[in-house]
Design an enzyme around this catalytic site. Structure first.
Site, PDB file in Angstrom:
ATOM      1  N   ASP A  40       0.671  -1.209   0.065  1.00  0.00           N
ATOM      2  CA  ASP A  40      -0.105   0.034   0.085  1.00  0.00           C
ATOM      3  C   ASP A  40       0.920   1.253   0.021  1.00  0.00           C
ATOM      4  O   ASP A  40       1.531   1.641   1.001  1.00  0.00           O
ATOM      5  CB  ASP A  40      -0.753  -0.018   1.195  1.00  0.00           C
ATOM      6  CG  ASP A  40      -2.022   0.758   1.238  1.00  0.00           C
ATOM      7  OD1 ASP A  40      -1.900   2.101   0.434  1.00  0.00           O
ATOM      8  OD2 ASP A  40      -3.124   0.628   1.674  1.00  0.00           O
ATOM      9  N   ASP A  41       0.886   1.980  -1.011  1.00  0.00           N
ATOM     10  CA  ASP A  41       1.765   3.355  -1.320  1.00  0.00           C
ATOM     11  C   ASP A  41       2.967   3.068  -1.263  1.00  0.00           C
ATOM     12  O   ASP A  41       3.971   4.022  -1.083  1.00  0.00           O
ATOM     13  CB  ASP A  41       1.326   4.134  -0.219  1.00  0.00           C
ATOM     14  CG  ASP A  41      -0.072   4.705  -0.152  1.00  0.00           C
ATOM     15  OD1 ASP A  41      -1.038   4.184  -0.967  1.00  0.00           O
ATOM     16  OD2 ASP A  41      -0.284   5.552   0.843  1.00  0.00           O
ATOM     17  N   CYS A  80      -6.181   4.080  -3.292  1.00  0.00           N
ATOM     18  CA  CYS A  80      -6.342   2.556  -2.698  1.00  0.00           C
ATOM     19  C   CYS A  80      -7.808   1.935  -3.303  1.00  0.00           C
ATOM     20  O   CYS A  80      -7.538   0.972  -3.959  1.00  0.00           O
ATOM     21  CB  CYS A  80      -6.605   2.700  -1.596  1.00  0.00           C
ATOM     22  SG  CYS A  80      -5.129   3.602  -0.647  1.00  0.00           S
ATOM     23  N   ARG A  84      -7.836  -1.117  -6.168  1.00  0.00           N
ATOM     24  CA  ARG A  84      -8.173  -2.358  -5.893  1.00  0.00           C
ATOM     25  C   ARG A  84      -9.358  -2.836  -6.651  1.00  0.00           C
ATOM     26  O   ARG A  84      -9.567  -4.113  -7.145  1.00  0.00           O
ATOM     27  CB  ARG A  84      -8.318  -2.431  -4.359  1.00  0.00           C
ATOM     28  CG  ARG A  84      -7.246  -2.379  -3.555  1.00  0.00           C
ATOM     29  CD  ARG A  84      -7.280  -1.881  -2.270  1.00  0.00           C
ATOM     30  NE  ARG A  84      -6.178  -1.332  -1.745  1.00  0.00           N
ATOM     31  CZ  ARG A  84      -5.097  -1.735  -1.056  1.00  0.00           C
ATOM     32  NH1 ARG A  84      -5.332  -3.298  -0.851  1.00  0.00           N
ATOM     33  NH2 ARG A  84      -3.979  -1.265  -0.661  1.00  0.00           N
ATOM     34  N   LYS A 133      -5.917  -5.388   3.860  1.00  0.00           N
ATOM     35  CA  LYS A 133      -6.756  -4.318   3.747  1.00  0.00           C
ATOM     36  C   LYS A 133      -7.791  -4.641   2.595  1.00  0.00           C
ATOM     37  O   LYS A 133      -7.075  -4.691   1.640  1.00  0.00           O
ATOM     38  CB  LYS A 133      -6.255  -3.080   3.686  1.00  0.00           C
ATOM     39  CG  LYS A 133      -7.152  -1.588   3.591  1.00  0.00           C
ATOM     40  CD  LYS A 133      -6.352  -0.443   3.390  1.00  0.00           C
ATOM     41  CE  LYS A 133      -6.167  -0.037   1.650  1.00  0.00           C
ATOM     42  NZ  LYS A 133      -5.734   1.178   2.038  1.00  0.00           N
ATOM     43  N   HIS A 135     -11.003  -2.476   1.547  1.00  0.00           N
ATOM     44  CA  HIS A 135     -11.246  -1.069   0.985  1.00  0.00           C
ATOM     45  C   HIS A 135     -12.226  -1.229  -0.365  1.00  0.00           C
ATOM     46  O   HIS A 135     -12.228  -0.064  -1.120  1.00  0.00           O
ATOM     47  CB  HIS A 135      -9.804  -0.609   0.572  1.00  0.00           C
ATOM     48  CG  HIS A 135      -9.784   0.915   0.963  1.00  0.00           C
ATOM     49  ND1 HIS A 135      -8.774   1.851   1.089  1.00  0.00           N
ATOM     50  CD2 HIS A 135     -10.728   1.649   1.633  1.00  0.00           C
ATOM     51  CE1 HIS A 135      -8.730   2.710   1.397  1.00  0.00           C
ATOM     52  NE2 HIS A 135     -10.130   2.700   1.704  1.00  0.00           N
ATOM     53  N   SER A 158      -8.215   2.212   5.204  1.00  0.00           N
ATOM     54  CA  SER A 158      -6.708   2.658   5.590  1.00  0.00           C
ATOM     55  C   SER A 158      -6.518   2.870   6.981  1.00  0.00           C
ATOM     56  O   SER A 158      -7.604   3.417   7.674  1.00  0.00           O
ATOM     57  CB  SER A 158      -6.447   3.738   4.454  1.00  0.00           C
ATOM     58  OG  SER A 158      -6.684   3.242   3.317  1.00  0.00           O
ATOM     59  N   HIS A 223       1.272   2.313   3.993  1.00  0.00           N
ATOM     60  CA  HIS A 223       0.558   3.389   4.220  1.00  0.00           C
ATOM     61  C   HIS A 223       0.612   4.257   5.370  1.00  0.00           C
ATOM     62  O   HIS A 223       0.899   3.511   6.495  1.00  0.00           O
ATOM     63  CB  HIS A 223      -0.926   2.761   3.984  1.00  0.00           C
ATOM     64  CG  HIS A 223      -1.885   3.985   3.702  1.00  0.00           C
ATOM     65  ND1 HIS A 223      -2.151   5.020   4.842  1.00  0.00           N
ATOM     66  CD2 HIS A 223      -2.703   4.161   2.784  1.00  0.00           C
ATOM     67  CE1 HIS A 223      -3.180   5.661   4.317  1.00  0.00           C
ATOM     68  NE2 HIS A 223      -3.544   5.256   3.145  1.00  0.00           N
ATOM     69  N   ASP A 275      -0.389  -1.098  -4.777  1.00  0.00           N
ATOM     70  CA  ASP A 275      -1.812  -0.617  -5.218  1.00  0.00           C
ATOM     71  C   ASP A 275      -1.605   1.138  -5.843  1.00  0.00           C
ATOM     72  O   ASP A 275      -2.539   1.393  -6.702  1.00  0.00           O
ATOM     73  CB  ASP A 275      -2.646  -0.596  -4.101  1.00  0.00           C
ATOM     74  CG  ASP A 275      -2.279   0.595  -3.100  1.00  0.00           C
ATOM     75  OD1 ASP A 275      -1.432   1.234  -2.689  1.00  0.00           O
ATOM     76  OD2 ASP A 275      -2.978   0.898  -2.364  1.00  0.00           O
ATOM     77  N   ASN A 276      -0.422   1.694  -5.480  1.00  0.00           N
ATOM     78  CA  ASN A 276      -0.379   2.920  -6.155  1.00  0.00           C
ATOM     79  C   ASN A 276       1.100   3.435  -5.629  1.00  0.00           C
ATOM     80  O   ASN A 276       1.894   2.706  -5.061  1.00  0.00           O
ATOM     81  CB  ASN A 276      -1.286   3.898  -5.948  1.00  0.00           C
ATOM     82  CG  ASN A 276      -1.741   4.075  -4.494  1.00  0.00           C
ATOM     83  OD1 ASN A 276      -2.809   3.963  -4.224  1.00  0.00           O
ATOM     84  ND2 ASN A 276      -0.752   4.797  -3.590  1.00  0.00           N
ATOM     85  N   LYS A 296       1.395   9.423  -5.347  1.00  0.00           N
ATOM     86  CA  LYS A 296      -0.021   8.995  -5.073  1.00  0.00           C
ATOM     87  C   LYS A 296      -0.923  10.185  -5.450  1.00  0.00           C
ATOM     88  O   LYS A 296      -0.601  11.331  -5.203  1.00  0.00           O
ATOM     89  CB  LYS A 296      -0.336   8.475  -3.533  1.00  0.00           C
ATOM     90  CG  LYS A 296      -1.614   8.188  -3.147  1.00  0.00           C
ATOM     91  CD  LYS A 296      -1.433   7.667  -1.804  1.00  0.00           C
ATOM     92  CE  LYS A 296      -3.024   7.311  -1.417  1.00  0.00           C
ATOM     93  NZ  LYS A 296      -2.958   6.405  -0.274  1.00  0.00           N
TER      94      LYS A 296
END
Length: 494
Positions: A40-41, A80, A84, A133, A135, A158, A223, A275-276, A296
């Site tokens: 995540d991130d 996020c 996904r 996660k 989301h 998150s 994240h 995810d990004n 992001k």
């Protein structure tokens, strides 16, 4: 209802799907296991093999040596929930009406009629589990266990929607940790997230070693707010962020060692990506885009081009670097073809990239890739070219943040609660809004998107404008006031 529909479709599946479906279903034990690990991130430059400094990722580097490192792998949106929704449905997130990021107040989620990757695999006889996660919806109608997962351990949204939020902490409810559909803890120790997720993942593999399985590990880290366990805190020269990445790398290693111990490696497809891109406003608590522009929340390369490694011994070429432009929306159709599954009946946007995945000289099947931020069609890539339409974007305001606070935090915190839209997002997370004019970049020579060459290549600009017209009509574009004709509703509860 979704499950009634699935039962009917399962009964009729011999009349649809890929040609080898019946043979694959007849001998399910030969189907490849699938492990999908999503951070995540995490930044493009956060792998040692892609220039990371001050910390190391030996397990991910080994995975890359055993498989292929994809250096032009994109997510569909740089945030996020949208990201996904895209890779689990095979659709641009605008098609399924899930842009942005859901939070603890959200009443929407992935529509029950969307046919997701875990549902396809479950229909094929796979054991399915997710740890991390979700989301894609906070209420049970949209929960992982209602969307193809046999098991779930993790959080609904998150980890900054908690008492650790830099601006809105006082408004946040206790952060729930779920096992299946039950809350097992409130405000759990976030420093143990990576460790506990890994233990659950290893347990699932051990319990399902004799049948095909799909293991989805959407890590909560890195994240913000970031945490590392006692075993990893203080280990790296890079500080806490480096510690967090080394623990994520350890987690990858534990999963790989489990596959090795159980002699499952050769029959397991492993997919790793973020995810990004990183969140630059958080400075020392954010990742590194590896020289790519921004991060992001933007459709510049730093926001949508992410680290990606895939391994399947004997199938995916080893020790290869592939720069063909592909997108996470391609995973569903590609894996569906590999396992002989049933494709969604509703239109999707991803394409089968098995030729790129399994052959050394495979070419992307996409004529172009399109990049939305929210409902704005902001950019398109074709080959080496990337065209940005005029649009606003968020960049760092002042000096990058420190200690878990975003840049310019003190100045922006007071006004952020009342602002909405892109200005509100920028304010809450230490950014400012800038604008880019119509800009063409040659990514082969300028991956950092610094030199606008639109004036020198008007023919390319016009060609790429025309490429965007059909997707704009189908999925909409608030920049030009177009309402999409092919947009489906998200799920909603009152």
């Amino acid at each position: 209802m979704k499950f009634t529909t699935l039962l009917l479709l399962t009964a009729a599946v011999v009349f649809s799907g890929w040609p080898n479906r019946q043979a694959a279903a007849a001998d399910a034990n030969r189907l490849p296991n699938i492990v999908m690990i999503v951070t995540d991130d995490m930044g493009y430059g956060d792998l040692s093999s892609q220039g990371a400094k001050g910390f190391s990722t030996p397990n991910l580097d080994k995975l890359g040596e055993q498989g292929t490192r994809f250096t032009s792998f994109y997510v569909a949106q740089p945030v996020c929930t949208a990201s996904r929704a895209a890779f689990l449905s095979g659709c641009y997130p605008n098609r399924v009406s899930l842009q942005g990021a859901l939070n603890h107040t959200s009443k929407n989620g992935i529509h029950p009629d969307e046919f997701l990757l875990p549902e396809m695999l479950k229909e094929m006889g796979y054991a399915t589990a997710g740890m991390g996660k979700w989301h894609l919806g906070t209420v049970m109608e949209f929960w992982p266990t209602r969307n193809g997962f046999d098991e779930w351990f993790g959080t609904p949204y998150s980890n900054d929607n908690t008492k650790y939020h830099p601006v809105l902490a006082d408004e946040m409810p206790p952060f729930p940790l779920y096992e299946g559909e039950n809350v097992i803890e409130l405000d759990p120790d976030q420093s143990l997230f990576t460790k506990r997720i890994t233990e659950k993942a290893v347990s699932f593999i051990n319990r399902n070693k004799d049948r095909p399985f799909f293991l989805y590990v959407p890590h909560i880290m890195p994240h913000v707010p970031i945490f590392a366990s006692d075993e990893f805190r203080g280990r790296t020269e890079h500080g806490l962020y480096g510690d967090v990445i080394e623990e994520v790398d350890w987690s990858v290693g534990e999963i790989m060692r489990t596959l090795d111990r159980l002699k499952l490696t050769d029959n397991t497809i492993v997919i790793f990506f973020s995810d990004n891109g990183p969140w630059p406003s958080y400075g020392e608590h954010a990742g590194d885009a590896g020289g790519l522009r921004e991060g992001k929340l933007t459709t510049f390369e730093g926001g949508v081009r992410v680290p990606c490694i895939m391994r399947w011994p004997g199938h995916i070429p080893a020790d290869r670097v592939c720069d063909e432009p592909v997108m996470a929306i391609d995973l569903l159709p590609t894996l569906t073809k590999i396992v002989g599954g049933r494709m969604p009946t509703k239109k999707i946007d991803g394409l089968d990239i098995s030729d790129v995945l399994l052959t050394k000289d495979g070419k992307t099947p996409h004529e172009a890739l399109f990049f939305y931020a929210g409902t704005e069609l902001q950019a398109v890539r074709q080959g080496k070219w990337k065209l940005h339409f005029p649009h606003p974007y968020i960049t760092v305001a002042g000096e990058p943040g420190k200690g878990g606070k975003p840049s310019n935090w003190g100045k922006n915190a007071a006004q952020s609660i009342t602002q909405s839209g892109i200005n509100g997002i920028a304010s809450r997370h230490g950014g400012r809004v800038e604008h880019i004019e119509l800009s063409l970049f040659d990514l082969s020579a300028d991956p950092s998107e610094t030199k606008n060459v639109a004036a020198e290549h008007p023919d390319v600009v016009e060609r790429m404008k025309k490429l965007a017209e059909p997707i704009r009509k189908e999925l909409g574009d608030s920049l030009t006031g177009v309402k999409g004709s092919g947009v489906r509703e998200a799920g909603w509860v009152q």
